[in-house]
Design a protein around this motif. Structure first.
Motif, PDB file in Angstrom:
ATOM      1  N   ARG A  74       0.808  -1.207   0.000  1.00 56.42           N
ATOM      2  CA  ARG A  74       0.000   0.000   0.000  1.00 56.42           C
ATOM      3  C   ARG A  74       0.850   1.269   0.000  1.00 56.42           C
ATOM      4  O   ARG A  74       2.029   1.236   0.376  1.00 56.42           O
ATOM      5  CB  ARG A  74      -0.948   0.013   1.202  1.00 56.42           C
ATOM      6  N   GLN A  95      -4.271   3.599  -0.364  1.00 55.22           N
ATOM      7  CA  GLN A  95      -4.679   2.705  -1.433  1.00 55.22           C
ATOM      8  C   GLN A  95      -3.755   1.504  -1.534  1.00 55.22           C
ATOM      9  O   GLN A  95      -2.578   1.570  -1.208  1.00 55.22           O
ATOM     10  CB  GLN A  95      -4.721   3.407  -2.790  1.00 55.22           C
ATOM     11  N   ARG A  96      -4.345   0.394  -1.972  1.00 55.51           N
ATOM     12  CA  ARG A  96      -3.555  -0.804  -2.238  1.00 55.51           C
ATOM     13  C   ARG A  96      -2.751  -0.593  -3.517  1.00 55.51           C
ATOM     14  O   ARG A  96      -3.256  -0.031  -4.494  1.00 55.51           O
ATOM     15  CB  ARG A  96      -4.477  -2.015  -2.399  1.00 55.51           C
ATOM     16  N   SER A 104      -3.961  -0.380  -9.539  1.00 57.42           N
ATOM     17  CA  SER A 104      -4.318   0.150  -8.228  1.00 57.42           C
ATOM     18  C   SER A 104      -5.432   1.187  -8.339  1.00 57.42           C
ATOM     19  O   SER A 104      -5.606   1.831  -9.364  1.00 57.42           O
ATOM     20  CB  SER A 104      -3.093   0.789  -7.571  1.00 57.42           C
ATOM     21  N   GLN A 105      -6.203   1.340  -7.231  1.00 57.04           N
ATOM     22  CA  GLN A 105      -7.314   2.276  -7.182  1.00 57.04           C
ATOM     23  C   GLN A 105      -7.134   3.225  -6.013  1.00 57.04           C
ATOM     24  O   GLN A 105      -6.908   2.790  -4.886  1.00 57.04           O
ATOM     25  CB  GLN A 105      -8.640   1.520  -7.056  1.00 57.04           C
ATOM     26  N   SER A 108      -8.557   3.033  -1.922  1.00 58.34           N
ATOM     27  CA  SER A 108      -9.172   1.708  -1.800  1.00 58.34           C
ATOM     28  C   SER A 108      -8.998   1.101  -0.414  1.00 58.34           C
ATOM     29  O   SER A 108      -9.647   0.108  -0.089  1.00 58.34           O
ATOM     30  CB  SER A 108      -8.583   0.761  -2.841  1.00 58.34           C
ATOM     31  N   ARG A 109      -8.119   1.674   0.433  1.00 60.94           N
ATOM     32  CA  ARG A 109      -7.929   1.200   1.797  1.00 60.94           C
ATOM     33  C   ARG A 109      -8.371   2.283   2.784  1.00 60.94           C
ATOM     34  O   ARG A 109      -9.114   3.186   2.416  1.00 60.94           O
ATOM     35  CB  ARG A 109      -6.462   0.793   2.003  1.00 60.94           C
ATOM     36  N   ASN A 127     -13.977   5.511   5.250  1.00 60.57           N
ATOM     37  CA  ASN A 127     -13.971   4.086   4.912  1.00 60.57           C
ATOM     38  C   ASN A 127     -12.742   3.464   5.561  1.00 60.57           C
ATOM     39  O   ASN A 127     -11.616   3.759   5.162  1.00 60.57           O
ATOM     40  CB  ASN A 127     -13.928   3.922   3.385  1.00 60.57           C
TER      41      ASN A 127
END
Length: 395
Positions: A74, A95-96, A104-105, A108-109, A127
């Motif tokens: 990450r 993000q990962r 990768s997005q 996302s983490r 989130n």
């Protein structure tokens, strides 16, 4: 030119004295790709008797596969700003990083923003991992267990049948609000709530996650509770003939309770976890899923033998549990037990960079589908075995 120089100097001084100048921001990350060799044997053959809750057996096996995985590598951005009076604002965007595929997005983490007070505690929204996930099973396996096949969560935090994540108590939850109390003599309380933004007259899939932590130099203890309302972790993992998900009269209430105890001495850390999970549904038709409950255990040890060498080992076990179907229709759980053993070693070139070797074997009971293989479904009774060599770099 002198007037321009003086104007620039004044602007810089004003900027340095303003609250914005006190803000900090950091780029951080952990990259830990690995080369993995895996095989899967021992799957239950078609025609054999399984638990009522189990998927049909396929007998599928994998003789040998080599792959490159990035696990939960990450990268993130975090920062804070003092607001005065012992209050500060903070944020994180993480993000990962899929080193193996490059898709990768952003965010996302764990991604959030919040406020913290020395006297009142900490509040954040976004989130992020639930309290249950964050404070339990806290001994990271060589720092690379997140998203990896050596993770205790593969057995400790899930049901032993089906493949839907709806039954998992190892979650990151969107649309979350969390409050964390100030720490007093090592004690801290945490509470997290996530509403259902798609709530209907027959479904309200909200989440509550609560916990209390004690942390000292030698001892860490945590107790966590989590409630998943109308998530249908049972029905989404049983054969379709037993499922209540399409029945508007059915509701669900899944709960998990976990205790964690960690002891640190010299350069060693030992941890034990006990988790009790229950998947409860009501309002379903006769012969469909009503209840499943089981207990899972984990024990692990992390040892630093020198500045260069570190080892880790873990053992996880989940009982077969018990089940009920509506209308007192017979329900069996034979073969829903599972266990996993994990071993690892790391050699450090520096505090930031090290190489590691991992091995894990997961044994499923004849009906169970515990899974530690990323992206591949495990059929009932199959026993995955994996070996990996990798490198970690922290920044």
């Amino acid at each position: 030119m002198q007037r321009i120089t003086r104007a620039l100097a004044v602007a810089i001084l004003i900027g340095l004295s303003s609250p914005v100048a006190a803000q900090t921001a950091t780029i951080y990350g952990r990259l830990y790709p690995e080369l993995v060799w895996l095989r899967m044997t021992g799957a239950t053959q078609p025609g054999e008797s399984l638990s009522t809750l189990a998927s049909p057996p396929t007998g599928e096996s994998i003789s040998s596969i080599a792959r490159v995985d990035s696990s939960n590598s990450r990268m993130g951005f975090r920062g804070d700003e003092p607001l005065g009076g012992g209050v500060r604002a903070f944020f994180q965007i993480e993000q990962r990083i899929t080193l193996d595929t490059g898709d990768s997005q952003l965010a996302s983490r764990d991604t959030f923003v919040g406020l913290e007070s020395d006297q009142l505690g900490r509040m954040k929204m976004g989130n992020f991992d639930t309290v249950y996930k964050e404070i339990g099973d806290s001994l990271s396996f060589l720092g690379v267990s997140s998203g990896n096949f050596v993770s205790n969560s593969n057995v400790l935090s899930k049901q032993g049948f089906g493949s839907s994540s709806a039954g998992s108590f190892h979650l990151r939850r969107a649309n979350s609000v969390r409050y964390e109390s100030p720490t007093y003599q090592g004690l801290q309380g945490l509470v997290q709530y996530s509403p259902d933004e798609a709530k209907t007259a027959s479904r309200n899939a909200y989440l509550w996650s609560l916990g209390v932590v004690y942390d000292s130099a030698t001892l860490y203890a945590a107790l966590a509770y989590e409630l998943h309302n109308d998530t249908f972790g049972g029905s989404r993992n049983v054969p379709s003939a037993l499922s209540n998900t399409s029945d508007a009269n059915a509701r669900s209430r899944d709960t998990g309770v976990r205790g964690t105890l960690q002891y640190r001495f010299a350069n060693h850390t030992v941890e034990g976890d006990v988790a009790r999970m229950e998947y409860e549904e009501r309002g379903g038709k006769n012969g469909r899923f009503e209840n499943y409950r089981h207990t899972a255990f984990a024990v692990g040890v992390d040892s630093k033998w020198s500045d260069a060498w570190r080892t880790a080992a873990a053992y996880d076990y989940a009982t077969a549990g018990s089940c009920r179907l509506f209308g007192d229709v017979p329900c069996t759980t034979g073969g829903l037990d599972g266990k996993q053993i994990s071993l690892g070693a790391a050699y450090y070139f520096s505090k930031r960079t090290y190489v590691f070797a991992l091995y894990a074997k997961l044994w499923n009971g004849r009906s169970a589908q515990y899974n530690n293989i990323d992206g591949i479904n495990v059929p009932p009774g199959a026993d995955p075995q994996q070996l990996a060599l990798g490198i970690t770099h922290n920044f």
